[in-house]
Design a protein around this motif. Structure first.
Motif, PDB file in Angstrom:
ATOM      1  N   TYR A  74       0.847  -1.186   0.000  1.00 25.58           N
ATOM      2  CA  TYR A  74       0.000   0.000   0.000  1.00 25.58           C
ATOM      3  C   TYR A  74       0.884   1.237   0.000  1.00 25.58           C
ATOM      4  O   TYR A  74       1.696   1.426   0.916  1.00 25.58           O
ATOM      5  N   ARG A  75       0.739   2.037  -1.017  1.00 22.44           N
ATOM      6  CA  ARG A  75       1.565   3.225  -1.144  1.00 22.44           C
ATOM      7  C   ARG A  75       1.351   4.133   0.065  1.00 22.44           C
ATOM      8  O   ARG A  75       0.236   4.509   0.409  1.00 22.44           O
ATOM      9  N   ASP A 107      -2.643   2.229  -4.572  1.00 31.08           N
ATOM     10  CA  ASP A 107      -2.872   3.572  -4.047  1.00 31.08           C
ATOM     11  C   ASP A 107      -4.290   3.597  -3.484  1.00 31.08           C
ATOM     12  O   ASP A 107      -5.270   3.610  -4.231  1.00 31.08           O
ATOM     13  N   GLN A 109      -5.926   5.799  -2.084  1.00 30.19           N
ATOM     14  CA  GLN A 109      -6.677   7.039  -2.280  1.00 30.19           C
ATOM     15  C   GLN A 109      -7.208   7.170  -3.695  1.00 30.19           C
ATOM     16  O   GLN A 109      -8.282   7.747  -3.909  1.00 30.19           O
ATOM     17  N   THR A 110      -6.498   6.616  -4.678  1.00 32.75           N
ATOM     18  CA  THR A 110      -6.953   6.729  -6.063  1.00 32.75           C
ATOM     19  C   THR A 110      -7.502   5.419  -6.616  1.00 32.75           C
ATOM     20  O   THR A 110      -8.199   5.415  -7.633  1.00 32.75           O
ATOM     21  N   GLY A 111      -7.166   4.286  -5.963  1.00 29.56           N
ATOM     22  CA  GLY A 111      -7.580   2.989  -6.462  1.00 29.56           C
ATOM     23  C   GLY A 111      -6.661   2.424  -7.526  1.00 29.56           C
ATOM     24  O   GLY A 111      -6.891   1.322  -8.021  1.00 29.56           O
ATOM     25  N   GLY A 112      -5.613   3.140  -7.902  1.00 28.66           N
ATOM     26  CA  GLY A 112      -4.689   2.667  -8.925  1.00 28.66           C
ATOM     27  C   GLY A 112      -3.710   1.637  -8.388  1.00 28.66           C
ATOM     28  O   GLY A 112      -3.518   1.498  -7.177  1.00 28.66           O
ATOM     29  N   SER A 113      -3.075   0.910  -9.307  1.00 25.97           N
ATOM     30  CA  SER A 113      -2.084  -0.088  -8.917  1.00 25.97           C
ATOM     31  C   SER A 113      -0.940  -0.079  -9.916  1.00 25.97           C
ATOM     32  O   SER A 113      -1.116   0.238 -11.097  1.00 25.97           O
ATOM     33  N   THR A 114       0.260  -0.433  -9.420  1.00 22.44           N
ATOM     34  CA  THR A 114       1.461  -0.481 -10.240  1.00 22.44           C
ATOM     35  C   THR A 114       2.219  -1.757  -9.913  1.00 22.44           C
ATOM     36  O   THR A 114       2.429  -2.072  -8.734  1.00 22.44           O
ATOM     37  N   TRP A 289      -3.584   7.880   7.461  1.00 16.91           N
ATOM     38  CA  TRP A 289      -2.640   8.287   6.422  1.00 16.91           C
ATOM     39  C   TRP A 289      -1.609   9.268   6.953  1.00 16.91           C
ATOM     40  O   TRP A 289      -0.462   9.282   6.509  1.00 16.91           O
TER      41      TRP A 289
END
Length: 385
Positions: A74-75, A107, A109-114, A289
């Protein structure tokens, strides 16, 4: 050292081994369930090999296991890495934290993933003394792994399995959230203390009274079965009392289709202050956070309990009523989760994220479950033959 074939008889606690480009990936659900029934959350959790271990007998003085891990990160919220435990003749001799592998960075907060790719880890085991030893390599409870290669300086053979086979289903608490190593999750602590063989179907966020999980339990060999239900249903706000009670009856009916006389224990949730009186859904506390800590909160309205919204107090009453209504099943028992971890325990050994027990909490729950359920006079074994 010579390369050893990674054959299924060396690996305990897995439903299946999937052949990948790198090697073998252990799964805790069979392929048919993964293909048709598992959502992304469950797909991720069932491939984290909680309770799965290599178990061999060998006179080797050294061997090595190469494995490639895939973890969720988790970022902005650091998380401890997965750990491999090595047990020799029943004694833990070492733990190795994983350092490499792939990371899926989320992420929140944004729901993105890398995806951040990485290399394999090698777990090296050095043994002293001569003669055969039983060696167990417990895989991480919180990271997916692919078993790439196994090497040793002497032959390995499958260890003889002893003790009854205990099949357990539950939530992230049963999978091991917040435990520090795979032998320190509460089901493994309980199994090792009681001398039973564990197959762990604890799935983070996914103990949702799913019919397909009941079918998996129905079709899986077991001498003892326990099912711990409730916390995920509450923190996902997944059901109301009417549908929950019916679903639990159906879940137990399905298990009984394959295990008509197997000792079966229905376990209600441990104490969790945020959901005792407040329904779900649960959420990540945004205040965490700022401090880099993940904590959980309940967001439901207690005033809606009268209309059927579920809290942990309601769940416990409902599960006790289910078992009472099935009094014609002499091998079905009920265990109130507060006997494993109650309000006084939460004051003395708090849930660090308000939802999952600490390492000390896992030890407490595991020791108590071993005595209450798995001892010779326990709920699962007394009178089971």
């Amino acid at each position: 050292m010579d390369t050893i074939d990674l054959t299924p008889d060396l690996i305990l606690g897995a439903a299946e081994l999937e052949r990948t480009d790198r090697g073998l990936r252990p799964h805790r659900l069979p392929a048919h369930a993964r293909r048709r029934d598992a959502d992304p959350q469950l797909t991720m959790m069932e491939a984290q090999p909680s309770g799965i271990r290599l178990s061999v007998v060998t006179s080797a003085t050294s061997f090595a296991l190469d494995l490639h891990a895939t973890r969720v990160a988790y970022r902005g919220l650091p998380r401890p890495r997965g750990v491999v435990d090595v047990v020799v003749d029943g004694e833990l001799i070492g733990s190795q934290a994983l350092r490499a592998g792939d990371a899926v960075e989320l992420d929140m907060q944004t729901g993105g993933s890398t995806l951040v790719p990485g290399a394999a880890d090698t777990v090296e085991v050095a043994l002293t003394g001569s003669g055969d030893k039983t060696v167990e390599i417990w895989l991480p409870h919180n990271e997916q792994v692919e078993l790439v290669a196994l090497r040793a300086d002497a032959p390995l053979r499958p260890a003889t399995t002893e003790g009854p086979l205990w099949l357990h289903h539950g939530s992230s608490i049963s999978q091991g959230s917040n435990a520090t190593t795979p032998t320190r999750i509460w089901p493994v602590i309980a199994a090792r203390r009681a001398g039973v063989r564990l197959q762990n179907l604890g799935f983070g966020g996914s103990a949702l009274v799913d019919p397909f999980v009941a079918r998996v339990i129905r079709d899986t060999p077991a001498d003892l079965i326990s099912v711990k239900l409730g916390i995920n249903v509450v923190n996902l706000d997944a059901m109301r009392r009417r549908s929950f009670v019916s679903a639990v009856h159906g879940f137990l009916d399905t298990i009984r289709d394959g295990h008509p006389e197997t000792p079966l224990l229905l376990v209600s949730p441990i104490f969790c202050g945020i959901h005792e009186e407040t329904p779900g859904p649960g959420a990540v506390d945004p205040a965490g956070w700022a401090t880099g800590e993940m904590r959980f909160v309940a967001t439901g309205d207690p005033a809606e309990v009268a209309a059927g919204r579920l809290t942990l107090r309601v769940i416990r009453d409902a599960l006790a009523e289910v078992v009472s209504a099935r009094s014609d099943d002499p091998q079905l028992r009920y265990l109130d989760g507060l006997r494993l971890y109650g309000e006084a325990d939460a004051a003395a050994v708090p849930l660090p994220d308000a939802l999952h027990p600490s390492a000390e909490g896992h030890a407490l729950i595991g020791e108590r479950f071993a005595g209450i359920a798995l001892s010779s006079e326990g709920l699962l074994r007394a009178g089971s033959g």
